[in-house]
Scaffold this motif. Structure first.
Motif, PDB file in Angstrom:
ATOM      1  N   LEU A 194       0.832  -1.303  -0.160  1.00 54.08           N
ATOM      2  CA  LEU A 194       0.138  -0.255  -0.210  1.00 54.08           C
ATOM      3  C   LEU A 194       1.064   1.677  -0.292  1.00 54.08           C
ATOM      4  O   LEU A 194       0.648   2.571  -0.699  1.00 54.08           O
ATOM      5  N   THR A 195       1.635   1.429   0.626  1.00 56.26           N
ATOM      6  CA  THR A 195       2.908   2.328   0.808  1.00 56.26           C
ATOM      7  C   THR A 195       3.286   2.837  -0.427  1.00 56.26           C
ATOM      8  O   THR A 195       3.414   3.560  -1.349  1.00 56.26           O
ATOM      9  N   GLN A 196       3.150   1.554  -1.457  1.00 54.21           N
ATOM     10  CA  GLN A 196       4.230   2.247  -3.005  1.00 54.21           C
ATOM     11  C   GLN A 196       3.127   2.601  -4.246  1.00 54.21           C
ATOM     12  O   GLN A 196       2.880   2.752  -5.255  1.00 54.21           O
ATOM     13  N   LEU A 197       1.557   2.933  -3.488  1.00 55.82           N
ATOM     14  CA  LEU A 197       0.276   3.346  -4.552  1.00 55.82           C
ATOM     15  C   LEU A 197       1.147   4.432  -4.514  1.00 55.82           C
ATOM     16  O   LEU A 197       1.096   5.433  -4.396  1.00 55.82           O
ATOM     17  N   THR A 198       0.885   5.190  -6.215  1.00 60.35           N
ATOM     18  CA  THR A 198       1.536   6.074  -6.560  1.00 60.35           C
ATOM     19  C   THR A 198      -0.083   7.075  -6.596  1.00 60.35           C
ATOM     20  O   THR A 198      -0.269   8.170  -7.108  1.00 60.35           O
ATOM     21  N   ASP A 199      -1.709   6.963  -6.382  1.00 59.71           N
ATOM     22  CA  ASP A 199      -1.953   7.315  -6.386  1.00 59.71           C
ATOM     23  C   ASP A 199      -2.155   8.005  -5.599  1.00 59.71           C
ATOM     24  O   ASP A 199      -2.462   8.295  -4.012  1.00 59.71           O
ATOM     25  N   GLN A 248     -11.690 -14.077  -3.224  1.00 60.01           N
ATOM     26  CA  GLN A 248      -9.793 -13.285  -4.102  1.00 60.01           C
ATOM     27  C   GLN A 248     -11.039 -12.292  -4.895  1.00 60.01           C
ATOM     28  O   GLN A 248     -10.592 -11.410  -5.697  1.00 60.01           O
ATOM     29  N   LEU A 249     -11.251 -13.056  -5.638  1.00 57.60           N
ATOM     30  CA  LEU A 249     -12.141 -12.971  -6.992  1.00 57.60           C
ATOM     31  C   LEU A 249     -13.303 -11.081  -6.961  1.00 57.60           C
ATOM     32  O   LEU A 249     -13.056 -10.266  -7.426  1.00 57.60           O
ATOM     33  N   ALA A 250     -14.213 -11.519  -5.883  1.00 52.08           N
ATOM     34  CA  ALA A 250     -14.597 -10.641  -5.302  1.00 52.08           C
ATOM     35  C   ALA A 250     -14.128  -8.691  -4.785  1.00 52.08           C
ATOM     36  O   ALA A 250     -14.185  -8.132  -5.015  1.00 52.08           O
ATOM     37  N   ALA A 251     -12.626  -9.186  -4.410  1.00 52.65           N
ATOM     38  CA  ALA A 251     -12.060  -8.145  -4.074  1.00 52.65           C
ATOM     39  C   ALA A 251     -10.939  -7.920  -5.081  1.00 52.65           C
ATOM     40  O   ALA A 251     -11.159  -6.770  -5.656  1.00 52.65           O
ATOM     41  N   ALA A 252     -11.030  -8.693  -6.071  1.00 48.24           N
ATOM     42  CA  ALA A 252     -10.400  -7.856  -7.582  1.00 48.24           C
ATOM     43  C   ALA A 252     -11.057  -7.098  -8.199  1.00 48.24           C
ATOM     44  O   ALA A 252     -11.015  -6.007  -8.566  1.00 48.24           O
ATOM     45  N   PRO A 280      -9.313   4.093  -8.886  1.00 43.20           N
ATOM     46  CA  PRO A 280      -8.417   4.390  -9.447  1.00 43.20           C
ATOM     47  C   PRO A 280      -6.660   3.427  -9.265  1.00 43.20           C
ATOM     48  O   PRO A 280      -5.834   4.356  -9.519  1.00 43.20           O
ATOM     49  N   CYS A 281      -6.928   3.273  -8.117  1.00 42.63           N
ATOM     50  CA  CYS A 281      -5.579   2.082  -7.419  1.00 42.63           C
ATOM     51  C   CYS A 281      -5.458   0.594  -8.428  1.00 42.63           C
ATOM     52  O   CYS A 281      -4.570   0.112  -7.958  1.00 42.63           O
ATOM     53  N   ARG A 282      -6.221   0.212  -8.790  1.00 42.61           N
ATOM     54  CA  ARG A 282      -6.029  -1.431  -9.741  1.00 42.61           C
ATOM     55  C   ARG A 282      -3.998  -1.077 -10.236  1.00 42.61           C
ATOM     56  O   ARG A 282      -3.925  -2.049 -10.290  1.00 42.61           O
ATOM     57  N   THR A 283      -4.252   0.037 -10.989  1.00 41.06           N
ATOM     58  CA  THR A 283      -3.372  -0.395 -11.822  1.00 41.06           C
ATOM     59  C   THR A 283      -1.799   0.460 -11.050  1.00 41.06           C
ATOM     60  O   THR A 283      -0.632  -0.664 -11.246  1.00 41.06           O
ATOM     61  N   SER A 284      -1.942   0.683 -10.126  1.00 42.89           N
ATOM     62  CA  SER A 284      -0.755   1.299  -8.710  1.00 42.89           C
ATOM     63  C   SER A 284      -0.179   0.214  -8.068  1.00 42.89           C
ATOM     64  O   SER A 284       0.076  -0.655  -7.669  1.00 42.89           O
ATOM     65  N   LEU A 285      -2.134  -1.097  -7.519  1.00 43.88           N
ATOM     66  CA  LEU A 285      -1.439  -1.813  -7.072  1.00 43.88           C
ATOM     67  C   LEU A 285      -1.103  -3.502  -7.825  1.00 43.88           C
ATOM     68  O   LEU A 285      -0.589  -3.404  -7.176  1.00 43.88           O
ATOM     69  N   ALA A 328      -2.491 -12.856  -7.264  1.00 47.42           N
ATOM     70  CA  ALA A 328      -3.968 -11.863  -7.717  1.00 47.42           C
ATOM     71  C   ALA A 328      -3.758 -10.750  -9.080  1.00 47.42           C
ATOM     72  O   ALA A 328      -4.138 -10.449  -9.358  1.00 47.42           O
ATOM     73  N   LEU A 329      -2.045 -10.808  -9.463  1.00 48.13           N
ATOM     74  CA  LEU A 329      -1.965 -10.109 -10.266  1.00 48.13           C
ATOM     75  C   LEU A 329      -2.749 -10.650 -11.685  1.00 48.13           C
ATOM     76  O   LEU A 329      -3.582  -9.581 -12.855  1.00 48.13           O
ATOM     77  N   GLY A 330      -3.279 -12.001 -11.648  1.00 41.84           N
ATOM     78  CA  GLY A 330      -4.039 -12.405 -13.103  1.00 41.84           C
ATOM     79  C   GLY A 330      -5.628 -12.535 -12.760  1.00 41.84           C
ATOM     80  O   GLY A 330      -5.918 -11.699 -13.903  1.00 41.84           O
ATOM     81  N   PHE A 331      -5.893 -11.562 -11.486  1.00 45.83           N
ATOM     82  CA  PHE A 331      -7.330 -10.647 -10.834  1.00 45.83           C
ATOM     83  C   PHE A 331      -7.004  -9.402 -11.827  1.00 45.83           C
ATOM     84  O   PHE A 331      -7.915  -8.683 -11.994  1.00 45.83           O
ATOM     85  N   ILE A 332      -5.783  -8.543 -11.740  1.00 44.84           N
ATOM     86  CA  ILE A 332      -5.961  -7.358 -11.507  1.00 44.84           C
ATOM     87  C   ILE A 332      -4.612  -6.365 -12.503  1.00 44.84           C
ATOM     88  O   ILE A 332      -4.266  -5.551 -12.755  1.00 44.84           O
ATOM     89  N   GLY A 333      -4.106  -7.921 -12.894  1.00 34.72           N
ATOM     90  CA  GLY A 333      -2.744  -6.817 -13.508  1.00 34.72           C
ATOM     91  C   GLY A 333      -3.343  -6.404 -15.387  1.00 34.72           C
ATOM     92  O   GLY A 333      -4.757  -7.032 -15.536  1.00 34.72           O
ATOM     93  N   GLY A 334      -2.058  -6.252 -16.060  1.00 32.67           N
ATOM     94  CA  GLY A 334      -2.535  -5.583 -16.737  1.00 32.67           C
ATOM     95  C   GLY A 334      -0.867  -5.942 -17.878  1.00 32.67           C
ATOM     96  O   GLY A 334      -0.471  -6.807 -17.888  1.00 32.67           O
ATOM     97  N   GLU A 335      -0.829  -4.958 -18.764  1.00 28.14           N
ATOM     98  CA  GLU A 335       0.011  -5.343 -20.366  1.00 28.14           C
ATOM     99  C   GLU A 335       1.354  -5.352 -19.629  1.00 28.14           C
ATOM    100  O   GLU A 335       2.376  -6.516 -19.522  1.00 28.14           O
TER     101      GLU A 335
END
Length: 198
Positions: free
Chosen positions: A6-11, A36-40, A47-52, A79-86
Motif C-alpha cells: 500500500l505504501t507503494q501506491l502512486t495514486d 479473492q475474485l470479489a476483492a479483485a 483508481p488504485c488498480r494500476t498502482s496496486l 492476484a496479478l492474474g485478477f488485476i494486472g494489465g500489459e
C-alpha cells in the motif's frame, strides 16, 4: 507485506486506506477464490488498480520473492492474474521462459497468461512451447514441467491462440496427455471458446 504494498501506491487519493487494506488482504490471503475474485473486482473498479498491480509486480521481481518460496510468488501471480494489465503480462511471459525460477512459480505464471490479455505474440507462444517440449523430451518424468505445459494449453485456449494448440497437437514430441488436452480444446465449437474468453 500488505502495508508495504500500500505504501507503494502512486495514486494521490486512495480513499479509505483501511478499506483498501482489507481488500488487498482479501485478494492475497482469503482462502476462498470467490472472495479473492470479489476483492479483485472491487479493486478493479477503483483508481488504485494500476498502482496496486505495479506495487505487486515490484514485490514479485525482488530476488527473494521470485526465486524463493513459491507460496509468496504464486500468491502474487494469482492476484496479478485478477488485476494486472500489459506490464504484468510481459512479466509473466518472462517468468515462464526464465531459468532459475521454481517450476510452481512458472506454472502459475503460465496460467496467469489466460487472464492478463491477448497481447502475447505468436512468436512467444511458439518459443515457449518449443522450450517446454525440449525440456520434457530430455526429462520425460518431470511432472512439474508437464503441469507448466498444461497451464500453457489452458492459457492458449482461453485467449484463443489456436496456432499454439495446433503446434502442440502436431509436434511429435508432445506426449499423450498434453496432446489430448490441445485436441480437446481445438474440438470445441468457436462459440464456446468465445464464451470462455468473455
Amino acid at each position: 507485506m500488505v502495508l508495504r504494498t500500500l505504501t507503494q501506491l502512486t495514486d494521490p487519493d486512495v480513499g479509505d486506506a483501511e478499506e483498501l487494506t482489507e481488500l488487498v488482504h482479501c485478494l492475497l490471503f482469503h482462502p476462498l477464490q470467490d472472495s479473492q475474485l470479489a476483492a479483485a473486482f472491487t479493486i478493479s473498479a477503483t483508481p488504485c488498480r494500476t498502482s496496486l498491480a505495479a506495487a505487486l509486480r515490484a514485490e514479485l521481481v525482488l530476488p527473494n520473492t521470485l526465486t524463493g518460496s513459491t507460496r509468496w510468488s504464486t500468491t502474487i501471480l494469482m492476484a496479478l492474474g485478477f488485476i494486472g494489465g500489459e506490464p504484468e503480462l510481459r512479466l509473466a511471459e518472462r517468468i515462464v521462459l526464465a531459468g532459475g525460477i521454481p517450476t510452481e512459480t512458472k506454472r502459475v505464471a503460465a496460467s496467469a497468461l489466460a487472464h492478463l490479455g491477448t497481447g502475447t505474440p505468436t512468436e512467444w507462444w511458439h518459443g515457449a512451447i518449443n522450450q517446454r517440449l525440449s525440456i520434457l523430451t530430455a526429462n520425460p518424468d518431470r511432472e512439474d514441467d508437464v503441469e507448466i505445459l498444461r497451464s500453457l494449453i489452458y492459457s492458449a485456449a482461453t485467449i484463443g491462440r489456436r496456432e499454439a494448440l495446433e503446434q502442440l497437437r502436431s509436434d511429435p514430441r508432445t506426449t499423450l496427455d498434453p496432446r489430448a488436452a490441445a485436441t480437446w480444446w481445438l474440438a470445441l465449437p468457436n462459440h464456446l471458446l468465445i464464451s470462455v474468453r468473455t
